[in-house]
Design an enzyme around this catalytic site. Structure first.
Site, PDB file in Angstrom:
ATOM      1  N   CYS A  82       0.848  -1.194   0.000  1.00  0.00           N
ATOM      2  CA  CYS A  82       0.000   0.000   0.000  1.00  0.00           C
ATOM      3  C   CYS A  82       0.891   1.254   0.000  1.00  0.00           C
ATOM      4  CB  CYS A  82      -0.948  -0.062   1.197  1.00  0.00           C
ATOM      5  SG  CYS A  82      -2.166   1.250   1.319  1.00  0.00           S
ATOM      6  N   ASP A 122      -9.222  -3.322  -7.606  1.00  0.00           N
ATOM      7  CA  ASP A 122      -8.841  -2.362  -6.573  1.00  0.00           C
ATOM      8  C   ASP A 122      -9.630  -1.057  -6.747  1.00  0.00           C
ATOM      9  OD1 ASP A 122      -7.498  -0.491  -4.918  1.00  0.00           O
ATOM     10  OD2 ASP A 122      -5.624  -1.618  -5.100  1.00  0.00           O
ATOM     11  N   HIS A 145      -7.990  -4.070  -3.148  1.00  0.00           N
ATOM     12  CA  HIS A 145      -6.845  -3.452  -2.486  1.00  0.00           C
ATOM     13  C   HIS A 145      -6.492  -4.233  -1.223  1.00  0.00           C
ATOM     14  CE1 HIS A 145      -4.085  -0.113  -2.062  1.00  0.00           C
ATOM     15  NE2 HIS A 145      -4.386  -0.020  -0.783  1.00  0.00           N
TER      16      HIS A 145
END
Length: 224
Positions: free
Chosen positions: A112, A160, A191
């Site tokens: 991330c 995502d 995600h």
């Protein structure tokens, strides 16, 4: 003087020595998930350090993995200075290089927010290998791939909501023309699909496939 190296958490392999890995956090901070990843990489033979990215603005930050935790973490990360964060990652790489416990090279692996920083660190030319999981700024800065000289692996989810599939396609196109780079897209995943303590994100099958690809990549490029 306090720095990112103050109280830097480090996991050692069973032998006490091995290649170094800088594990770069998500916006959730150093939580149970990241600790489990660090422990697993150490068990595989790596010396793993996890720099605290929010030490200047929210020291010790760690949040839950639900809607409230995401909102709180987004607020904390809004105060994050990416340039200072990159300097923290590079400082941690240099620290591992100088550690008597580290034999061989030093790589970076991030998720991330950490995925974006892992790519940025690779573009800075410092690590020996980089793995970037669903970094949201990667597509927008993909021109920096021309500056990456180490082996690099990218992971994305095809569903995502934070990183459009069209952005992932931009990365795919760039990687196709860059020696030493590879990309893997888990089309059914969203995600943070590797985060196994976040039910709203975790996709077990995609996570397992991506982690198999990651560990195989590390065995090839930074063998323990």
């Amino acid at each position: 003087m306090k720095s990112v190296l103050t109280d830097l958490p480090v996991w050692l392999p069973p032998s006490g020595r091995g290649p170094g890995l800088v594990l770069v956090q998500e916006i959730f901070g150093l939580d149970d998930y990241l600790r489990s990843v660090a422990a697993g990489l150490a068990a595989a033979g790596y010396v793993v350090a996890v720099p605290e990215l929010f030490w200047r603005t929210a020291p010790g930050w760690s949040s839950t993995h639900d809607e409230a935790g995401v909102a709180a973490s987004m607020e904390v990360s809004s105060e994050f200075d990416a340039a200072l964060g990159l300097s923290d990652v590079l400082e941690t790489v240099a620290h591992l290089r100088s550690s008597p416990s580290v034999t061989g090279g030093v790589g970076v692996l991030g998720f991330c927010l950490g995925g974006s920083l892992a790519f940025a660190a690779a573009a800075a030319g410092d690590p020996d290998v980089a793995v970037s999981f669903y970094g949201s700024t990667v597509a927008g800065r993909i021109a920096d791939l021309t500056r990456v000289t180490c082996p690099i692996q990218f992971h994305f989810g095809g569903q995502d909501p934070y990183i459009p599939r069209t952005d992932v396609a931009v990365v795919e196109a760039a990687v196709a023309g860059h020696p030493g780079a590879e990309i893997h897209v888990q089309e059914e995943a969203g995600h943070a699909f590797h985060n196994n303590v976040a039910p709203m994100f975790h996709h077990p099958e995609a996570a397992a496939r991506a982690w198999d690809l990651t560990t195989e990549f590390l065995r090839r490029t930074l063998p323990a």
